[in-house]
Scaffold this active site. Structure first.
Site, PDB file in Angstrom:
ATOM      1  N   GLY A   1       9.851  31.067   2.795  1.00  0.00           N
ATOM      2  CA  GLY A   1       9.909  29.570   3.027  1.00  0.00           C
ATOM      3  C   GLY A   1       8.818  28.916   2.370  1.00  0.00           C
ATOM      4  O   GLY A   1       8.687  27.816   2.132  1.00  0.00           O
TER       5      GLY A   1
ATOM      6  N   CYS B   1      39.775  28.039   0.541  1.00  0.00           N
ATOM      7  CA  CYS B   1      40.810  27.431   0.994  1.00  0.00           C
ATOM      8  C   CYS B   1      42.076  28.278   0.370  1.00  0.00           C
ATOM      9  O   CYS B   1      43.083  28.387   0.900  1.00  0.00           O
ATOM     10  CB  CYS B   1      40.951  26.021   0.263  1.00  0.00           C
ATOM     11  SG  CYS B   1      42.227  24.806   0.933  1.00  0.00           S
TER      12      CYS B   1
ATOM     13  N   CYS C   1      45.275  24.036   3.555  1.00  0.00           N
ATOM     14  CA  CYS C   1      45.453  25.189   4.296  1.00  0.00           C
ATOM     15  C   CYS C   1      45.412  24.959   5.882  1.00  0.00           C
ATOM     16  O   CYS C   1      45.338  25.883   6.607  1.00  0.00           O
ATOM     17  CB  CYS C   1      44.267  26.070   3.831  1.00  0.00           C
ATOM     18  SG  CYS C   1      43.018  25.727   4.697  1.00  0.00           S
TER      19      CYS C   1
ATOM     20  N   CYS D   1      42.129  20.578   7.165  1.00  0.00           N
ATOM     21  CA  CYS D   1      42.437  20.617   5.571  1.00  0.00           C
ATOM     22  C   CYS D   1      43.785  20.485   5.298  1.00  0.00           C
ATOM     23  O   CYS D   1      44.802  21.102   6.032  1.00  0.00           O
ATOM     24  CB  CYS D   1      41.842  22.089   5.015  1.00  0.00           C
ATOM     25  SG  CYS D   1      42.432  22.100   3.178  1.00  0.00           S
TER      26      CYS D   1
ATOM     27  N   CYS E   1      39.412  21.570   1.991  1.00  0.00           N
ATOM     28  CA  CYS E   1      38.293  22.283   2.257  1.00  0.00           C
ATOM     29  C   CYS E   1      37.377  22.180   0.845  1.00  0.00           C
ATOM     30  O   CYS E   1      37.913  22.270  -0.341  1.00  0.00           O
ATOM     31  CB  CYS E   1      38.506  23.691   2.272  1.00  0.00           C
ATOM     32  SG  CYS E   1      39.535  24.429   3.595  1.00  0.00           S
TER      33      CYS E   1
END
Lengths: 280, 258, 229
Positions: free
Chosen positions: A29, A269, A241, A238, A263
């Site tokens: 980090g 997807c 899908c 979606c 998506c």
């Protein structure tokens, strides 16, 4: 290889970047400065991510590149082609087949596994940049772990809007020590940062900083005890899908206000649709 | 007799080039006591405040601070993180210009709550409640808690700064001309507030002021400085009513009576 | 037993602003006051009565000699005491009523008096203050006002209330009735008598002969200091 060194960068540059990456992995980090090179595309187009990928790429690697989750947008296509040309490595659009995934502003829906590397393109590596203009002061704040200012920002959001208003690039604490910007991924993706089996590397070319989250590191999105972090997504499913749990893009389809939701992760997807089309 | 001084400084020397800012200065402070440092511009009083609070290092001499548990530390031998942590908890510093200490783009509540958040408070409701309570202590209406300090008057800003400083219950507060630049009626209100808070909370204060009336109102003891030297020190009313040193006599004689 | 006493107390003023002129005011003063006794300081104007009284309070610095105050059973020499010790003596033992009220901006008359009460909870202090102010003929409607706009007499009565509410064992009074009418003067006389009856030692400057006659057990004459020829 067309006159270019493997993956475009010379070996000394790759060594410099790898040294910086080792430091970054050792201090999860924490932002490490590095000698960002001139790349054949301008700042703001992923030069940081490209340099990190170039430094860790090997001849056996399989590379996937996505931009806002899609393999087929201009930038993703260009960068994938760039590496195919300068490194001759295999490329793919399938998350599960890739060993290195370079991404702009999304984490793939499919869970990653040990041995995979996720390289993020980062515009602004400093999470406190909008709150504290002095770079010297933010460096001091990171050094002393004085992050009260970020909590003040969250406090202000709750005061003004009743909830935290940050929807992307949501600040996180890495290993409970450093405050980090996860790049402009949607807050929805933040939980995937936590204890991810893959190695996550972050490169900012213009700002000349890189940082890292080693596998299985604790990553916590900032919040208050009585206003815990929560993800949001569009309530739709979606239209291609049918998934009602993935992150969606809203696509305008005509000039009458017609729209569809799909998506954002194209591989995800397509894979779902492929499975649905298989005869039972 | 055990030494229970909260702050003890001795042999402080500091020059800026050829200009003497502190010449062999000593000072001490006991818990709950208010010490005023008075003098005109260039006397070294602000420099002394900065040296005592660790913001500026002396060229010689030391400043010792005794923590609540009795351990004594050299303020200038402390690490930067320790000194910053001290300033956020046991110590406070009220600046002459509140805009130097406040975040003007953050709400009043956020300003007051920041020290709590920096110390690890993670409950929004509790932080907000504490902020409202402290705003009440400094006589700022609770319904201003979400307002930006940009909308506050000078006196309100100063009171907000005081709330922001006191929220962590410091034992020792440094004040640099806290009423400087404010209208007279606003000054009066602020002085009354400071007087009350200090007495009620038992805070020790080192207060720099050029205004003898402020010293008389707030301080138990006063130090008079001239060109970096402490020329006289003692009980406030004694120093102001029966000044011994020529400079003190001059200062006292120069005060305009309303 | 002596509440407060001086030995060879001397004080002079050295005025640097006037070319260093020395003004000797007190010369080897021997003074004492016992608990339960009221001693009046008298003498011609400018002789040093106020200087002596202020010196007894520690408001003026003693030049030489001793100034002993019975504080918690021990004699403390204020001439050599540290500022903190003097603050402690003033808090627990030694009270002072100046000739004029030093006005604190914004604070209500009631609070000015209540603040001076010792060792009582706030509400009780306010009740005591209200009672004392009423006794001194300060009407209740004035209690919540800051005294800056009050008359001299009203201000002085608030000053007196503040001095008496503390119940200090030793009380120093500088012209306590100077701005008061006859009625209020008599109230103050009664308050002084009650205090001495309680065992308080009082040292006061009373310009008004009537008051002096009424309260003083003893008179200590302060004569102007004469420079040796």
């Amino acid at each position: 290889m067309n006159g270019y060194n493997f993956a475009y960068l010379d070996e000394q540059t790759k060594r410099m970047i790898r040294r910086a990456l080792l430091k970054a992995v050792a201090i999860p980090g924490h932002q490490i400065p590095f000698g960002s090179r001139e790349m054949p595309l301008p700042y703001g187009w992923g030069t940081g991510g490209i340099q990190v990928t170039a430094a860790v790429l090997g001849p056996q690697d399989v590379l996937k590149v996505i931009d806002q989750g899609a393999d087929d947008t201009t930038n993703a296509v260009s960068i994938r082609r760039f590496f195919a040309r300068t490194a001759g490595i295999a490329t793919t659009t399938h998350t599960s087949d890739a060993t290195i995934i370079q991404t702009r502003h999304r984490i793939p829906e499919q869970g990653l596994r040990e041995g995979q590397i996720l390289v993020y393109q980062v515009p602004m590596p400093e999470p406190l940049a909008k709150l504290e203009p002095s770079r010297a002061e933010t460096t001091r704040m990171h050094g002393l772990a004085e992050y009260g200012l970020m909590h003040v920002k969250l406090y202000e959001d709750i005061t003004r809007y009743g909830h935290v208003s940050i929807s992307y690039d949501y600040p996180v604490m890495v290993a409970e020590r450093y405050l980090m910007s996860p790049s402009p991924i949607p807050a929805y993706d933040n939980p995937k940062l936590h204890r991810n089996p893959a190695l996550q590397l972050f490169g900012a070319g213009r700002e000349k900083r890189l940082y890292a989250i080693p596998p299985y590191t604790a990553v916590r999105s900032l919040d208050f005890d009585d206003h815990p972090f929560r993800t949001t997504r569009a309530p739709q499913h979606c239209d291609l899908c049918g998934d009602d749990a993935s992150y969606l893009d809203e696509v305008v389809t005509d000039n009458q206000g017609g729209r569809m939701f799909v998506c954002s992760d194209t591989d995800h997807c397509e894979s779902r649709r492929a499975k649905q089309e298989q005869p039972a | 007799m055990t030494d229970d001084r909260m702050l003890s400084a001795s042999g402080l020397n500091l020059r800026f080039g050829t200009v003497p800012a502190l010449v062999d200065v000593a000072a001490e402070l006991w818990p709950g006591e208010v010490l005023a440092i008075v003098g005109e511009s260039g006397s070294g009083k602000t420099t002394l405040l900065n040296v005592l609070s660790g913001h500026m290092a002396p060229q010689s001499g030391q400043v010792l601070y005794r923590a609540p548990d009795g351990t004594e530390t050299d303020v200038h031998a402390m690490s930067a993180p320790m000194l910053r942590a001290l300033h956020r908890s046991d110590w406070g510093f009220v600046h002459q210009n509140p805009r130097d200490a406040l975040r003007m783009g953050v709400s009043a509540g956020g300003n007051v709550g920041e020290r709590l958040m920096a110390q690890g408070s993670r409950h929004y409701g509790d932080i907000r409640e504490a902020a409202i309570a402290w705003l009440a202590e400094v006589e700022i209406d609770a319904d201003r808690v979400d307002d930006l300090p940009r909308t506050f008057s000078g006196g309100m800003l100063q009171r907000l700064q005081i709330a922001r400083t006191l929220v962590t219950h410091p034992r020792l507060v440094f004040m640099d001309e806290p009423t400087g630049g404010l209208d007279v009626s606003v000054q009066a209100r602020l002085l009354d507030l400071i007087r009350g808070l200090v007495a009620r909370l038992g805070i020790a204060v080192v207060l720099v002021t050029h205004d003898l009336a402020v010293a008389r109102l707030l301080a138990h003891r006063v130090m008079v400085m001239q060109r970096g030297e402490v020329v006289e020190t003692g009980l406030t009313d004694q120093v102001l009513d029966d000044p011994q040193h020529p400079y003190t006599q001059l200062l006292v004689a120069s005060v305009l009576a309303a | 037993m002596n509440a407060i006493q001086t030995h060879a107390l001397s004080k002079q003023f050295l005025l640097h602003l006037q070319g260093g002129v020395r003004i000797p005011v007190l010369h080897e003063v021997e003074f004492h006051a016992r608990f339960g006794e009221c001693v009046a300081l008298s003498g011609p104007s400018g002789a040093g009565k106020t200087t002596l009284l202020r010196s007894l309070y520690g408001n003026y610095r003693v030049g030489s000699g001793a100034l002993l105050v019975c504080h918690h059973g021990q004699m403390v020499d204020l001439a050599t005491a540290t500022p903190r010790e003097i603050v402690a003596v003033r808090r627990d033992t030694l009270g002072y009523v100046s000739q004029f009220l030093r006005v604190v901006p914004r604070v209500a008359a009631l609070d000015i008096v209540a603040e001076a009460a010792r060792n009582v909870p706030r509400e009780e202090a306010r009740d005591m203050a209200a009672a004392l102010l009423q006794r001194l003929n300060i009407a209740p409607r004035l209690h919540s006002l800051p005294p800056a706009t009050f008359s001299g007499g009203e201000q002085q009565r608030i000053n007196l209330a503040r001095g008496f509410i503390g119940g200090h064992p030793i009380l120093l009074l500088d012209e306590p009735t100077a701005s008061l009418d006859a009625e209020n003067r008599d109230i103050v006389i009664a308050m002084i008598r009650e205090a001495t009856a309680r065992g308080t030692a009082i040292v006061g400057i009373f310009h008004d002969a009537v008051v002096r006659e009424a309260v003083a057990n003893r008179v200590h004459i302060v004569l102007p200091h004469q420079e040796a020829a």
